[in-house]
Design an enzyme around this catalytic site. Structure first.
Site, PDB file in Angstrom:
ATOM      1  N   THR A 135      30.541  45.892  43.601  1.00 50.52           N
ATOM      2  CA  THR A 135      30.237  45.700  44.741  1.00 50.52           C
ATOM      3  C   THR A 135      29.208  46.144  45.481  1.00 50.52           C
ATOM      4  O   THR A 135      27.797  45.393  45.944  1.00 50.52           O
ATOM      5  CB  THR A 135      31.356  45.267  45.403  1.00 50.52           C
ATOM      6  OG1 THR A 135      32.061  45.408  45.420  1.00 50.52           O
ATOM      7  CG2 THR A 135      31.085  44.629  47.125  1.00 50.52           C
ATOM      8  N   LYS A 172      41.415  34.303  41.748  1.00 53.65           N
ATOM      9  CA  LYS A 172      41.271  35.493  41.785  1.00 53.65           C
ATOM     10  C   LYS A 172      40.909  35.832  43.353  1.00 53.65           C
ATOM     11  O   LYS A 172      40.070  34.968  44.182  1.00 53.65           O
ATOM     12  CB  LYS A 172      40.272  35.587  40.944  1.00 53.65           C
ATOM     13  CG  LYS A 172      39.212  36.756  40.568  1.00 53.65           C
ATOM     14  CD  LYS A 172      39.937  37.447  39.377  1.00 53.65           C
ATOM     15  CE  LYS A 172      39.987  38.851  39.747  1.00 53.65           C
ATOM     16  NZ  LYS A 172      40.530  39.402  40.712  1.00 53.65           N
ATOM     17  N   LYS A 203      32.405  32.379  46.426  1.00 49.61           N
ATOM     18  CA  LYS A 203      31.574  33.703  46.002  1.00 49.61           C
ATOM     19  C   LYS A 203      31.825  32.977  45.014  1.00 49.61           C
ATOM     20  O   LYS A 203      31.358  33.690  43.970  1.00 49.61           O
ATOM     21  CB  LYS A 203      32.443  34.774  46.925  1.00 49.61           C
ATOM     22  CG  LYS A 203      31.927  35.987  45.763  1.00 49.61           C
ATOM     23  CD  LYS A 203      32.867  37.353  46.647  1.00 49.61           C
ATOM     24  CE  LYS A 203      33.492  37.293  47.566  1.00 49.61           C
ATOM     25  NZ  LYS A 203      34.297  38.307  48.720  1.00 49.61           N
ATOM     26  N   GLY A 226      41.990  44.421  44.547  1.00 52.14           N
ATOM     27  CA  GLY A 226      41.595  45.594  45.363  1.00 52.14           C
ATOM     28  C   GLY A 226      40.830  44.904  46.543  1.00 52.14           C
ATOM     29  O   GLY A 226      40.576  43.824  46.560  1.00 52.14           O
ATOM     30  N   ASP A 227      41.472  44.660  48.096  1.00 49.47           N
ATOM     31  CA  ASP A 227      40.708  44.396  49.027  1.00 49.47           C
ATOM     32  C   ASP A 227      40.732  45.907  49.865  1.00 49.47           C
ATOM     33  O   ASP A 227      40.755  47.292  49.511  1.00 49.47           O
ATOM     34  CB  ASP A 227      40.995  43.574  49.224  1.00 49.47           C
ATOM     35  CG  ASP A 227      39.758  43.354  50.622  1.00 49.47           C
ATOM     36  OD1 ASP A 227      38.456  42.196  50.422  1.00 49.47           O
ATOM     37  OD2 ASP A 227      39.840  43.141  51.433  1.00 49.47           O
ATOM     38  N   GLN A 274      36.526  33.392  48.955  1.00 49.75           N
ATOM     39  CA  GLN A 274      36.675  33.601  48.221  1.00 49.75           C
ATOM     40  C   GLN A 274      35.967  32.381  46.871  1.00 49.75           C
ATOM     41  O   GLN A 274      35.822  32.762  45.756  1.00 49.75           O
ATOM     42  CB  GLN A 274      37.806  34.454  47.779  1.00 49.75           C
ATOM     43  CG  GLN A 274      38.495  35.265  46.085  1.00 49.75           C
ATOM     44  CD  GLN A 274      37.672  36.574  46.968  1.00 49.75           C
ATOM     45  OE1 GLN A 274      37.827  36.975  47.607  1.00 49.75           O
ATOM     46  NE2 GLN A 274      37.049  37.059  45.900  1.00 49.75           N
ATOM     47  N   LYS A 303      43.231  34.702  47.886  1.00 54.74           N
ATOM     48  CA  LYS A 303      43.508  36.201  48.354  1.00 54.74           C
ATOM     49  C   LYS A 303      44.948  36.427  49.109  1.00 54.74           C
ATOM     50  O   LYS A 303      45.756  35.504  48.786  1.00 54.74           O
ATOM     51  CB  LYS A 303      42.782  35.848  49.906  1.00 54.74           C
ATOM     52  CG  LYS A 303      42.146  37.329  50.608  1.00 54.74           C
ATOM     53  CD  LYS A 303      41.073  37.845  49.584  1.00 54.74           C
ATOM     54  CE  LYS A 303      40.351  39.505  50.051  1.00 54.74           C
ATOM     55  NZ  LYS A 303      39.539  39.544  48.867  1.00 54.74           N
ATOM     56  N   SER A 354      35.028  42.088  38.252  1.00 52.83           N
ATOM     57  CA  SER A 354      36.712  42.101  37.788  1.00 52.83           C
ATOM     58  C   SER A 354      37.097  40.932  36.577  1.00 52.83           C
ATOM     59  O   SER A 354      37.824  41.089  36.117  1.00 52.83           O
ATOM     60  CB  SER A 354      37.204  41.897  39.112  1.00 52.83           C
ATOM     61  OG  SER A 354      37.393  42.654  40.292  1.00 52.83           O
TER      62      SER A 354
HETATM   63  N1  GLU Z   1      37.551  42.093  47.430  1.00 55.18           N
HETATM   64  C1  GLU Z   1      37.243  41.698  46.707  1.00 55.18           C
HETATM   65  C2  GLU Z   1      35.890  40.615  47.333  1.00 55.18           C
HETATM   66  O1  GLU Z   1      36.046  40.356  48.632  1.00 55.18           O
HETATM   67  C3  GLU Z   1      37.405  41.568  45.375  1.00 55.18           C
HETATM   68  C4  GLU Z   1      38.178  40.279  44.380  1.00 55.18           C
HETATM   69  C5  GLU Z   1      38.398  40.843  43.075  1.00 55.18           C
HETATM   70  O2  GLU Z   1      37.468  41.608  42.404  1.00 55.18           O
HETATM   71  O3  GLU Z   1      38.919  39.951  42.478  1.00 55.18           O
HETATM   72  O4  GLU Z   1      36.024  40.243  46.292  1.00 55.18           O
END
Ligand code: GLU
Length: 450
Positions: free
Chosen positions: A210, A90, A114, A165-166, A111, A126, A382
């Site tokens: 966020t 994810k 996190k 998204g990012d 990620q 990612k 998400s």
């Molecule tokens: N890009 C965001 C992050 O850095 C969201 C990633 C997501 O929702 O999967 O966590």
């Protein structure tokens, strides 16, 4: 430092010398795991760390698209499936000119930790492209997204890998990406991507999540020091989706964001980005595609614009770097300390260089909170979107917000507890790394070596 840790860091430094952002995050995360690795020789025995710093797999693909003037263009796309031990991969997709494997891997590695911290069943991944969305028409963006998904769709799925998204990928791009996935698969598998529009499976509160999550985390820190967010001034960077969410929640709670930044410089608004009109204007600025923060100063009286500068010399109560990686260097960190700022709350992924981060953490008067914990509310929401999609249900705004708030409180508490357990005191940076590591490590050990 523990010899095993040192050898893994050295291996990454040598092997990935051409990917400095990835080396940077590995150095930062691994060095805070020292007390854990020393206490658990089983990790060294299974050579767990060498496996953790190697993505499970990473795809590179060609993305060709036609511009409005009939010319053809070729970009590169990537998806890095870093670690799937605790759930489907994810993580977001970043479309930006400077994207290359080092950026994909640094973001993928962050990620993993996190997503683990959220306590939800999501692994880390990612992706993105070196496509530059600046100045592209809507039709060009659509064709690019369709072409990108034609390459990506065979590697993802609601139980396999769930992009989002990012930077450079917002609601519009997500819509085009999902539309193409649905066309290719002939199925309404909307759990394959998050950050969707509400009409086709998006979650309420996801756009704000966020920023809201960052402020909920900040409230926990302030509470620890017996302080209240009300009346506080905040310096933010960027003016995108994350900063927008921070402005909105801060304003609701009686605090004010006084700086925003862009590639052209920063603005200082002494009255704060607090009114609905100002907060909504951030969305307009983003949608315009101009990528200029000066527009804000031109639009609201009493706002100063500082071309080519960063907002880290402004005296505020709280700094929240929320733009991009390596935004705050040692020089700026020294300025932040000289201004007597007590709270340094990272929001963007890796916004601080390692030497600046070390400097700030050594200052007795400064509290540092790490981005992988502070910005985890986005990906956590998400995961709530995925849950709603698989249940074929829609949760109310109150329900999603309540869960987000709870998750942020838990992330904070888990970080505090992890640092204390290993005798590190009130260290939110090491605590987040340790707590994030622990869950992934347990799952990897249980699943055997592969
Ligand atoms: N890009 C965001 C992050 O850095 C969201 C990633 C997501 O929702 O999967 O966590």
């Amino acid at each position: 430092m523990n010899a095993y840790l040192e050898s893994v860091i050295k291996h990454v430094q040598e092997k990935y010398a051409t990917e400095p952002e990835f080396v940077q995050t590995v150095e930062e995360v691994l060095s805070s795991l020292e007390p854990v690795i020393s206490l658990h020789p089983e990790y060294e025995k299974a050579d767990l760390l060498s496996r953790m710093v190697e993505p499970e797999r990473m795809f590179t693909f060609r993305v060709c698209w036609e511009a409005d003037d009939g010319t053809w263009h070729t970009n590169t796309g990537w998806r890095c499936q870093f670690n799937g031990a605790i759930g489907p991969y994810k993580g977001g997709l970043r479309f930006q000119k400077n994207v290359y494997p080092g950026i994909m891997k640094f973001l993928g590695f962050e990620q993993v930790f996190k997503n683990s911290l959220t306590g939800l069943p999501i692994g880390g991944g990612k992706g993105g492209s070196d496509f530059d969305p600046a100045g592209k028409s809507d039709a060009e963006i659509m064709r690019f997204c369709q072409s990108f998904m034609q390459a990506l769709y065979r590697y993802i799925g609601p139980d396999v890998d769930v992009p989002a998204g990012d930077m450079g990928v917002g609601a519009r791009e997500i819509g085009y990406l999902y539309g193409e996935y649905r066309r290719l698969k002939g199925a309404f598998e909307n759990g394959v991507i998050t950050g969707k529009g509400f009409s086709y499976g998006g979650s309420l509160v996801r756009p704000e999540a966020t920023g809201y999550g960052a402020v909920y985390y900040l409230e926990n820190v302030l509470k620890h020091f017996g302080e209240d967010i009300k009346g506080k001034t905040i310096a933010c960077a960027g003016f995108g989706n994350v900063t927008w969410g921070i402005c909105k929640k801060a304003a609701q709670l009686g605090a004010k964001v006084v700086t925003l930044s862009g590639p052209d410089g920063y603005i200082y608004d002494p009255n704060g980005v607090t009114t609905e009109k100002k907060i909504d204007y951030l969305l307009e600025m983003r949608a315009s595609g101009r990528n200029r923060v000066q527009d804000y100063a031109d639009n609201f009286p009493g706002v100063e614009f500082f071309p080519g500068e960063k907002p880290w010399n402004v005296k505020v109560d709280i700094c929240m770097p929320s733009a991009m990686q390596n935004d705050v260097h040692l020089e700026q960190a020294k300025q932040i300390a000289a201004n007597g700022i007590k709270y340094y709350i990272e929001v963007a992924n890796m916004p601080t260089t390692n030497d600046a981060l070390k400097f700030l953490m050594e200052q007795p008067g400064i509290v540092v909170a790490p981005s992988k914990a502070v910005n985890a509310g986005g990906v956590a929401t998400s995961a709530l979107e995925m849950a709603q999609n698989s249940e074929r249900l829609v949760w109310t705004e109150e329900e999603v917000d309540k869960q987000l708030h709870q998750i942020m409180n838990t992330i904070y508490q888990m970080s505090v507890d992890a640092a204390e357990t290993y005798g590190l005191g009130y260290n939110l940076v090491a605590g987040a790394n340790i707590a994030g590591f622990q869950r992934v490590a347990d799952a990897m050990m249980a699943q055997g070596i592969f």
